[in-house]
Design a protein around this motif. Structure first.
Motif, PDB file in Angstrom:
ATOM      1  N   LEU A   1      -0.656 -10.529   3.149  1.00  0.00           N
ATOM      2  CA  LEU A   1      -1.286 -11.606   3.922  1.00  0.00           C
ATOM      3  C   LEU A   1      -0.324 -12.177   4.963  1.00  0.00           C
ATOM      4  N   GLN A   2       0.949 -12.309   4.597  1.00  0.00           N
ATOM      5  CA  GLN A   2       1.949 -12.804   5.541  1.00  0.00           C
ATOM      6  C   GLN A   2       2.144 -11.805   6.678  1.00  0.00           C
ATOM      7  N   SER A   3       2.150 -10.518   6.341  1.00  0.00           N
ATOM      8  CA  SER A   3       2.304  -9.478   7.359  1.00  0.00           C
ATOM      9  C   SER A   3       1.125  -9.487   8.329  1.00  0.00           C
ATOM     10  N   ASP A   4      -0.086  -9.644   7.801  1.00  0.00           N
ATOM     11  CA  ASP A   4      -1.270  -9.707   8.661  1.00  0.00           C
ATOM     12  C   ASP A   4      -1.226 -10.921   9.583  1.00  0.00           C
TER      13      ASP A   4
ATOM     14  N   ASN B   1      -0.480 -10.868  13.807  1.00  0.00           N
ATOM     15  CA  ASN B   1      -1.674 -11.372  14.509  1.00  0.00           C
ATOM     16  C   ASN B   1      -2.939 -10.597  14.159  1.00  0.00           C
ATOM     17  N   TRP B   2      -2.926  -9.879  13.042  1.00  0.00           N
ATOM     18  CA  TRP B   2      -4.118  -9.164  12.611  1.00  0.00           C
ATOM     19  C   TRP B   2      -5.240 -10.130  12.240  1.00  0.00           C
ATOM     20  N   GLN B   3      -4.869 -11.235  11.593  1.00  0.00           N
ATOM     21  CA  GLN B   3      -5.881 -12.217  11.215  1.00  0.00           C
ATOM     22  C   GLN B   3      -6.529 -12.849  12.445  1.00  0.00           C
ATOM     23  N   LYS B   4      -5.724 -13.135  13.472  1.00  0.00           N
ATOM     24  CA  LYS B   4      -6.281 -13.695  14.707  1.00  0.00           C
ATOM     25  C   LYS B   4      -7.218 -12.701  15.389  1.00  0.00           C
TER      26      LYS B   4
ATOM     27  N   GLU C   1      -7.809  -0.367   4.288  1.00  0.00           N
ATOM     28  CA  GLU C   1      -7.081  -0.813   3.100  1.00  0.00           C
ATOM     29  C   GLU C   1      -6.594   0.377   2.276  1.00  0.00           C
ATOM     30  N   LEU C   2      -7.419   1.407   2.173  1.00  0.00           N
ATOM     31  CA  LEU C   2      -7.021   2.606   1.430  1.00  0.00           C
ATOM     32  C   LEU C   2      -5.839   3.301   2.104  1.00  0.00           C
ATOM     33  N   ILE C   3      -5.842   3.324   3.434  1.00  0.00           N
ATOM     34  CA  ILE C   3      -4.729   3.922   4.179  1.00  0.00           C
ATOM     35  C   ILE C   3      -3.454   3.130   3.938  1.00  0.00           C
ATOM     36  N   MET C   4      -3.565   1.803   3.954  1.00  0.00           N
ATOM     37  CA  MET C   4      -2.402   0.948   3.725  1.00  0.00           C
ATOM     38  C   MET C   4      -1.887   1.097   2.294  1.00  0.00           C
ATOM     39  N   MET C   5      -2.788   1.292   1.341  1.00  0.00           N
ATOM     40  CA  MET C   5      -2.376   1.498  -0.044  1.00  0.00           C
ATOM     41  C   MET C   5      -1.536   2.766  -0.175  1.00  0.00           C
TER      42      MET C   5
ATOM     43  N   GLU D   1     -15.434 -10.987   5.303  1.00  0.00           N
ATOM     44  CA  GLU D   1     -15.327  -9.535   5.142  1.00  0.00           C
ATOM     45  C   GLU D   1     -13.864  -9.113   5.019  1.00  0.00           C
ATOM     46  N   TYR D   2     -13.006  -9.762   5.773  1.00  0.00           N
ATOM     47  CA  TYR D   2     -11.565  -9.469   5.711  1.00  0.00           C
ATOM     48  C   TYR D   2     -11.031  -9.721   4.308  1.00  0.00           C
ATOM     49  N   TYR D   3     -11.343 -10.891   3.750  1.00  0.00           N
ATOM     50  CA  TYR D   3     -10.841 -11.228   2.411  1.00  0.00           C
ATOM     51  C   TYR D   3     -11.496 -10.367   1.330  1.00  0.00           C
ATOM     52  N   LEU D   4     -12.755 -10.002   1.531  1.00  0.00           N
ATOM     53  CA  LEU D   4     -13.411  -9.118   0.566  1.00  0.00           C
ATOM     54  C   LEU D   4     -12.753  -7.739   0.550  1.00  0.00           C
TER      55      LEU D   4
END
Length: 244
Positions: A74-77, A81-84, A11-15, A95-98
């Motif tokens: 969230l739409q991008s994930d 297919n990151w969520q899958k 998440e920090l990298i994406m930020m 953990e993903y949502y946290l």
């Protein structure tokens, strides 16, 4: 915990990659504050109004991230297919949502620090350190309602619809909630609607503490009720979407 640490690092990298977006979402409210506070300062405006407008622009900055960054991420994930992939890995969706909540709150904290700094160092807004911290905490905790609304927007079926609904809701909450100018400027029926918005209620919590160092119980309960109701709606909609 190990999985959470890896997710937070990602998440920090994406930020960092989205730094241009954050510059806009934080920079624009800061510019608005400088412009309008400059106009106010030239007309012998009381300091309390300058302080109030500073915190309004802080909430405005946070709402920008909630309504545009959260649905987009969230739409991008989902489309990538990151969520899958998460669902079929040892990492749980909790953990993903946290991890998403962690990065969002970190962004909100950055918004608070930047806008507060502009108000203090450029416009000379002065408060005791304890008041700065408590108001920052009020805004950060209250921002959970906007996070919930951003997640709700992300459940819409298309990116175009998310953009339209997000923009309309964002602007409506800013204007009707009195973030740009007092809602007393509106007709009574619009004021009635404005007082029902979570943005107005959150600012009531801030302004009550700022002016009286007390807590606005009704505004706190309304903001919490919005957060709980929207969260329950999200859970119900996600169940229906997963069934389909």
């Amino acid at each position: 915990m190990k999985h959470m640490a890896h997710l937070m690092k990602m998440e920090l990298i994406m930020m960092k990659r989205q730094s241009a977006y954050y510059l806009l979402s934080i920079g624009l409210p800061s510019v608005f504050y400088l412009i309008f506070s400059g106009m106010m300062a030239g007309s012998n405006t009381p300091d309390r109004l300058l302080r109030g407008y500073l915190f309004s622009m802080t909430v405005f900055s946070i709402m920008s991230t909630a309504f545009f960054s959260i649905p987009s991420v969230l739409q991008s994930d989902k489309t990538n297919n990151w969520q899958k992939l998460i669902q079929h890995s040892p990492v749980s969706m909790v953990e993903y949502y946290l991890s998403k909540l962690f990065s969002t709150m970190l962004t909100f904290l950055l918004s608070v620090l930047v806008v507060f700094s502009v108000g203090h160092f450029v416009r000379g807004v002065n408060l005791p350190l304890a008041d700065w911290i408590i108001i920052a905490l009020i805004i950060l905790v209250g921002s959970l309602v906007f996070i919930a609304m951003g997640v709700l927007v992300s459940l819409l079926p298309s990116a175009q619809l998310m953009s339209v609904v997000g923009n309309i809701t964002y602007m409506a909450l800013a204007v009707l909630g009195g973030l740009w100018f007092p809602i007393t400027m509106f007709p009574d029926w619009i004021q009635f609607i404005g007082k029902l918005t979570p943005s107005y209620q959150l600012m009531q919590v801030v302004s009550t503490y700022l002016e009286h160092h007390s807590w606005n119980g009704s505004a706190i309960l309304i903001t919490l009720a919005y957060t709980a109701a929207i969260s329950l709606l999200i859970l119900q909609l996600k169940k229906r979407i997963e069934v389909k």
